[in-house]
Design an enzyme around this catalytic site. Sequence first.
Site, mmCIF file in Angstrom:
data_model
loop_
_atom_site.group_PDB
_atom_site.id
_atom_site.type_symbol
_atom_site.label_atom_id
_atom_site.label_comp_id
_atom_site.label_asym_id
_atom_site.label_seq_id
_atom_site.Cartn_x
_atom_site.Cartn_y
_atom_site.Cartn_z
ATOM 1 N N ARG A 91 0.817 -1.222 0.000
ATOM 2 C CA ARG A 91 0.000 0.000 0.000
ATOM 3 C C ARG A 91 0.847 1.266 0.000
ATOM 4 N NH1 ARG A 91 -1.835 2.078 4.551
ATOM 5 N NH2 ARG A 91 -2.275 0.048 5.470
ATOM 6 N N TYR A 111 -11.486 16.037 -17.698
ATOM 7 C CA TYR A 111 -12.110 14.717 -17.619
ATOM 8 C C TYR A 111 -13.349 14.780 -16.703
ATOM 9 C CZ TYR A 111 -12.310 9.665 -16.784
ATOM 10 O OH TYR A 111 -12.693 8.362 -16.685
ATOM 11 N N LYS A 131 -3.986 4.615 -19.539
ATOM 12 C CA LYS A 131 -4.015 4.949 -20.958
ATOM 13 C C LYS A 131 -2.652 4.667 -21.594
ATOM 14 C CE LYS A 131 -8.021 6.312 -19.468
ATOM 15 N NZ LYS A 131 -8.339 7.680 -19.097
ATOM 16 N N ASP A 135 -2.855 17.625 -16.004
ATOM 17 C CA ASP A 135 -3.186 16.266 -16.440
ATOM 18 C C ASP A 135 -2.770 16.160 -17.903
ATOM 19 O OD1 ASP A 135 -4.370 13.953 -17.442
ATOM 20 O OD2 ASP A 135 -6.239 14.203 -16.333
#
Length: 384
Positions: free
Chosen positions: A49, A103, A200, A175
Site C-alpha cells: 500500500r 475529464y 491509458k 493532467d
Amino acid sequence: MKRRLGFSTRAVHGDPEGRPDWAPVVAPLYQSATFTNPIGSAQEVIYARYGNNPNHVAIAKRLALLEGAEAALFVGSGMGAIALSHLAVLRPGDHLLSSEWIYGGVYRLFAQEFGRFGIEVSFVNPLEPRTWKRGLKKNTRAIFVETPTNPLLRVLDLEPIATLCKTEGLALLVDATFATPLNYRPLEHGADVVIHSATKYLNGHSDVLAGAVAGSESVIEEVRKLLHVWGQALDPMAAWLIDRGMKTLAVRVARQNETALAVAEWCAKQSQFATVHYPGLPSHADHDVAKRILNGFGGMLGVELKGGARAAERFLRALTIAAHAPSLGGVETLVSEPRLTSHAMLTPDARARAGIPDGFLRFSIGLEDSDDIIADFAQALAQL
Ligand SMILES: *Cc1c(COP(=O)(O)O)cnc(C)c1O
C-alpha cells in the site's frame, strides 16, 4: 560527465545499472503484500500500500526520468492520482482554479467532493486570454489544467499560465494523459506537478488501471503520505505490467502519432465529415501552438459526421476494426461518442455550443496499419 540517454533508451532501461551475472533480464514480479524487515530497524517498512515495493519503485523512477522530474509515484487509478495530488497541495479554505475542459470524473470530484473538505473550486474557459488572472481569488492556491483536451484536442500553451503561477505563488498541476511524456512534458514548461491516467498510454494495453504523479521530491512525498492513509494502492502485478508497457511507450506513441495524422488527413478530404479535429492538421485552431510546443500531435482524433447522431450510429455499426469502447491509449483503435460518455451531462444545445455536436466521434488510434483503419472508415462511410 555521463552521456544523456535518449527517450527510448530511458523508456526501456530507466537509468541502466550494472547487471550481475545470471540476473533476470526482466525484473521479477514481487507479488507480495509485505516484506521482512530488520529487527530493531526504525526504517520505513516495505508494504504494497505504500507504493514502495521493487516493482513500484522501478516504474516510478522510470517515469520521473521520462518527465524530467525529481520523483514520481504510481497509484491505483488516474482518479486516485488526481485526488491525492490535489489534496497534497490544497488545504481547507483554499481555492482551486480549474480549466472547465477536463475529464468528467475530475469535474465531479472538484464540483461535488472538494467542497466537503472546505476547498472551493471554480472553472474557467482555458482558451480565453486573461481568463486565469481574472479567475484568481485571494485564497487561490493552485491551477489545474488538462492538455490536450478531450475531445476537441485543444492544445494549451502552459508558459503564460506558469508565469502567472510563479508571480502569484500558485501550484500548477497538469493532467497530460493525452500527451504522454513523449509528446509533451509539462514540467519543462513550468508546471509543478504532472498527472497521468496510466491506464491509458503509459501502460498502453488497456489491461491495467493505474495513475501516476510526477514532480518535486517534496510534493511526491506529500502524495505518498496521503497514499498511506487514503489507500489508492497499485497492485504489484499492475506495476509489473506497466513496467512492460512503458518499455514500448516511445515506439507505440511515435507510431500512433504517425497513424493518427494519416487518418486525420484522409478524413479531412471526405465530404461526409463536417470537421476533423486533430492538432496536426493546419485547420485545427491550435495547429501553430501544437507545432511549436508538442513533439508529436498524438494518437487522439475527433471527427464530426454531418448526419448527426443517426449517421454516427450507422458509421459505428459498420466499423469492423475500431472497438466501440471508452478509454484510450491502447494498441487497439477505440471509438466513443462524447454525447453518450464524457459529455452526457450536457444538453444537446450546450454540447453543440461547446463544439461537440451530435455526430461527434472520438477515436483513440491504435497500432493497426493506417491503410486498414482508413479502408474501414471508407467502407463505413459508404454505408451511410
Ligand atoms: C481516463 C482519464 C482519467 C481518469 O483515469 P482512470 O485511470 O480511469 O482513473 C483522468 N484524466 C484523463 C485525461 C483521462 O483520460
